[in-house]
Design a protein around this motif. Structure first.
Motif, PDB file in Angstrom:
ATOM      1  N   ALA A  15     -12.247  23.342   3.616  1.00 10.46           N
ATOM      2  CA  ALA A  15     -11.398  22.774   4.674  1.00 10.46           C
ATOM      3  C   ALA A  15     -11.917  21.411   5.123  1.00 10.46           C
ATOM      4  O   ALA A  15     -13.116  21.117   5.027  1.00 10.46           O
ATOM      5  CB  ALA A  15     -11.338  23.731   5.863  1.00 10.46           C
ATOM      6  N   VAL A  16     -11.000  20.612   5.589  1.00 16.31           N
ATOM      7  CA  VAL A  16     -11.330  19.307   6.168  1.00 16.31           C
ATOM      8  C   VAL A  16     -10.835  19.331   7.612  1.00 16.31           C
ATOM      9  O   VAL A  16      -9.702  19.743   7.865  1.00 16.31           O
ATOM     10  CB  VAL A  16     -10.643  18.163   5.388  1.00 16.31           C
ATOM     11  N   ILE A  17     -11.691  18.935   8.540  1.00 11.80           N
ATOM     12  CA  ILE A  17     -11.298  18.925   9.958  1.00 11.80           C
ATOM     13  C   ILE A  17     -11.363  17.496  10.471  1.00 11.80           C
ATOM     14  O   ILE A  17     -12.353  16.788  10.237  1.00 11.80           O
ATOM     15  CB  ILE A  17     -12.218  19.845  10.787  1.00 11.80           C
ATOM     16  N   LYS A  18     -10.289  17.063  11.117  1.00 11.95           N
ATOM     17  CA  LYS A  18     -10.193  15.678  11.597  1.00 11.95           C
ATOM     18  C   LYS A  18      -9.832  15.643  13.068  1.00 11.95           C
ATOM     19  O   LYS A  18      -8.884  16.311  13.497  1.00 11.95           O
ATOM     20  CB  LYS A  18      -9.098  14.924  10.829  1.00 11.95           C
ATOM     21  N   VAL A  98      -7.284  20.939   7.856  1.00  9.10           N
ATOM     22  CA  VAL A  98      -6.601  20.925   6.555  1.00  9.10           C
ATOM     23  C   VAL A  98      -7.200  22.055   5.731  1.00  9.10           C
ATOM     24  O   VAL A  98      -8.426  22.102   5.524  1.00  9.10           O
ATOM     25  CB  VAL A  98      -6.808  19.576   5.837  1.00  9.10           C
ATOM     26  N   SER A  99      -6.358  22.964   5.311  1.00  7.84           N
ATOM     27  CA  SER A  99      -6.865  24.109   4.551  1.00  7.84           C
ATOM     28  C   SER A  99      -5.968  24.335   3.336  1.00  7.84           C
ATOM     29  O   SER A  99      -4.874  23.770   3.238  1.00  7.84           O
ATOM     30  CB  SER A  99      -6.896  25.368   5.429  1.00  7.84           C
ATOM     31  N   GLY A 100      -6.447  25.157   2.442  1.00  9.93           N
ATOM     32  CA  GLY A 100      -5.662  25.451   1.253  1.00  9.93           C
ATOM     33  C   GLY A 100      -6.286  26.564   0.461  1.00  9.93           C
ATOM     34  O   GLY A 100      -7.443  26.952   0.701  1.00  9.93           O
ATOM     35  N   SER A 101      -5.511  27.085  -0.460  1.00  9.66           N
ATOM     36  CA  SER A 101      -6.044  28.126  -1.338  1.00  9.66           C
ATOM     37  C   SER A 101      -5.302  28.073  -2.669  1.00  9.66           C
ATOM     38  O   SER A 101      -4.171  27.588  -2.740  1.00  9.66           O
ATOM     39  CB  SER A 101      -5.895  29.513  -0.700  1.00  9.66           C
ATOM     40  N   VAL A 118      -1.127  24.311   0.594  1.00 10.52           N
ATOM     41  CA  VAL A 118      -1.884  23.458   1.508  1.00 10.52           C
ATOM     42  C   VAL A 118      -1.234  23.492   2.886  1.00 10.52           C
ATOM     43  O   VAL A 118      -0.014  23.623   3.006  1.00 10.52           O
ATOM     44  CB  VAL A 118      -2.007  22.002   0.995  1.00 10.52           C
ATOM     45  N   LEU A 119      -2.060  23.359   3.898  1.00  9.52           N
ATOM     46  CA  LEU A 119      -1.585  23.441   5.282  1.00  9.52           C
ATOM     47  C   LEU A 119      -2.432  22.539   6.168  1.00  9.52           C
ATOM     48  O   LEU A 119      -3.664  22.539   6.062  1.00  9.52           O
ATOM     49  CB  LEU A 119      -1.703  24.897   5.778  1.00  9.52           C
ATOM     50  N   CYS A 120      -1.775  21.769   7.005  1.00  7.05           N
ATOM     51  CA  CYS A 120      -2.462  21.063   8.089  1.00  7.05           C
ATOM     52  C   CYS A 120      -1.960  21.677   9.386  1.00  7.05           C
ATOM     53  O   CYS A 120      -0.740  21.732   9.609  1.00  7.05           O
ATOM     54  CB  CYS A 120      -2.128  19.572   8.106  1.00  7.05           C
ATOM     55  N   SER A 121      -2.869  22.132  10.212  1.00  6.73           N
ATOM     56  CA  SER A 121      -2.450  22.709  11.486  1.00  6.73           C
ATOM     57  C   SER A 121      -3.261  22.081  12.605  1.00  6.73           C
ATOM     58  O   SER A 121      -4.374  21.580  12.381  1.00  6.73           O
ATOM     59  CB  SER A 121      -2.624  24.231  11.473  1.00  6.73           C
ATOM     60  N   ASN A 122      -2.692  22.116  13.807  1.00  6.32           N
ATOM     61  CA  ASN A 122      -3.410  21.517  14.934  1.00  6.32           C
ATOM     62  C   ASN A 122      -4.219  22.575  15.678  1.00  6.32           C
ATOM     63  O   ASN A 122      -4.293  23.738  15.252  1.00  6.32           O
ATOM     64  CB  ASN A 122      -2.438  20.749  15.845  1.00  6.32           C
TER      65      ASN A 122
END
Lengths: 144, 136
Positions: A15-18, A98-101, A118-122
């Motif tokens: 995951a990537v966190i921004k 940002v996550s994904g599988s 893929v998913l970007c969530s707040n």
């Protein structure tokens, strides 16, 4: 750099966190040449239905590409595909995860086609971007 | 990138092609882009490789420069295919054409195809971008 994830259906991508900040949005406007005031002019944006500035959708999508690069290395740069919908705006102060599988792997002749959700969530778990990413990976890639 | 004359979005027609737009991505632009998106992957450090989304962003810049879009325009979906790597100092050319225009009540949905090739005319990126715009 080659593939950094186990090529197996169900594997989570790193995951990537921004943290979304106005200064990043301003930098992105300069780098991309997209100076739409909805992104960079707080006074203008406040008077719109959005009620304030929002990040460029492409800035958030860049984070998806970052996750895919971290996972698949150079293969992503020359064999990657993205197909996404922008579901909600990301605003300064938001924390985007940002996550994904890996959903499916199709074996080909000397390569594997890896299909990922893929998913970007707040920070409220609201989806900001949803979609899928595909990447063609050579069979001789290193795997951890 | 030279200034383009803008087409009012109401005047767009399906199949319409925009003039090709040439651009280069130098090391400073890549550095600015990496800073903006906080990308620190070693793959971009001193390799001359350009992040594909930087190519995509600059291709979209060409498109934004070609269409006069009203306030309230929303970028709703995006497809990209990264076909080959791009290096700094490559000269890229973006070709864009209107794929589809649909009117849905008080909104227009416009989809534009984008294809980017390098100085050897080899494709490096293709994509489809879709916007929703308010009907005037």
């Amino acid at each position: 750099m080659s593939t950094q994830v186990e090529l197996k259906e169900g594997t989570s991508l790193p995951a990537v966190i921004k943290n979304i900040r106005q200064d990043n949005i301003n930098l992105y406007a300069k780098a991309s040449g997209d100076f739409n005031p909805i992104h960079i002019d707080a006074d203008y944006a406040r008077k719109t239905p959005l009620g304030g500035t929002v990040a460029h959708g492409m800035l958030i999508l860049a984070c998806v590409s970052q996750m895919m690069t971290n996972a698949f290395g150079r293969d992503w740069l020359s064999e990657g595909k993205l197909n996404v919908r922008f579901r909600a705006p990301a605003r300064p102060g938001d924390v985007i995860t940002v996550s994904g599988s890996i959903r499916h792997i199709e074996k080909g002749d000397g390569h594997q086609m890896v299909d990922c959700d893929v998913l970007c969530s707040n920070q409220n778990d609201e989806p900001v971007i949803t979609g899928d990413a595909k990447v063609k990976v050579g069979d001789n890639e290193n795997r951890s | 990138m030279p200034e383009q004359s803008k087409t009012e979005y109401q005047d767009l027609k399906a199949g319409q092609k925009f003039p090709p737009a040439a651009f280069q991505i130098d090391a400073t632009t890549v550095s600015d882009y990496l800073k903006a998106v906080e990308e620190d992957n070693a793959i971009y450090q001193n390799t001359g490789l350009v992040p594909p989304m930087a190519v995509a962003a600059l291709a979209l810049k060409s498109l934004i420069g070609a269409i006069s879009m009203p306030p309230g325009t929303i970028h709703v979906s995006q497809e990209f295919e990264f076909i080959d790597t791009v290096n700094t100092q490559d000269t890229l050319t973006s070709h864009a054409s209107v794929n589809r225009i649909q009117e849905r009540g008080k909104l227009h949905l416009i989809s534009v195809d984008i294809n980017v090739s390098n100085q050897e005319q080899k494709p490096v990126l293709s994509g489809k971008t879709s916007f929703i715009l308010p009907v005037p």
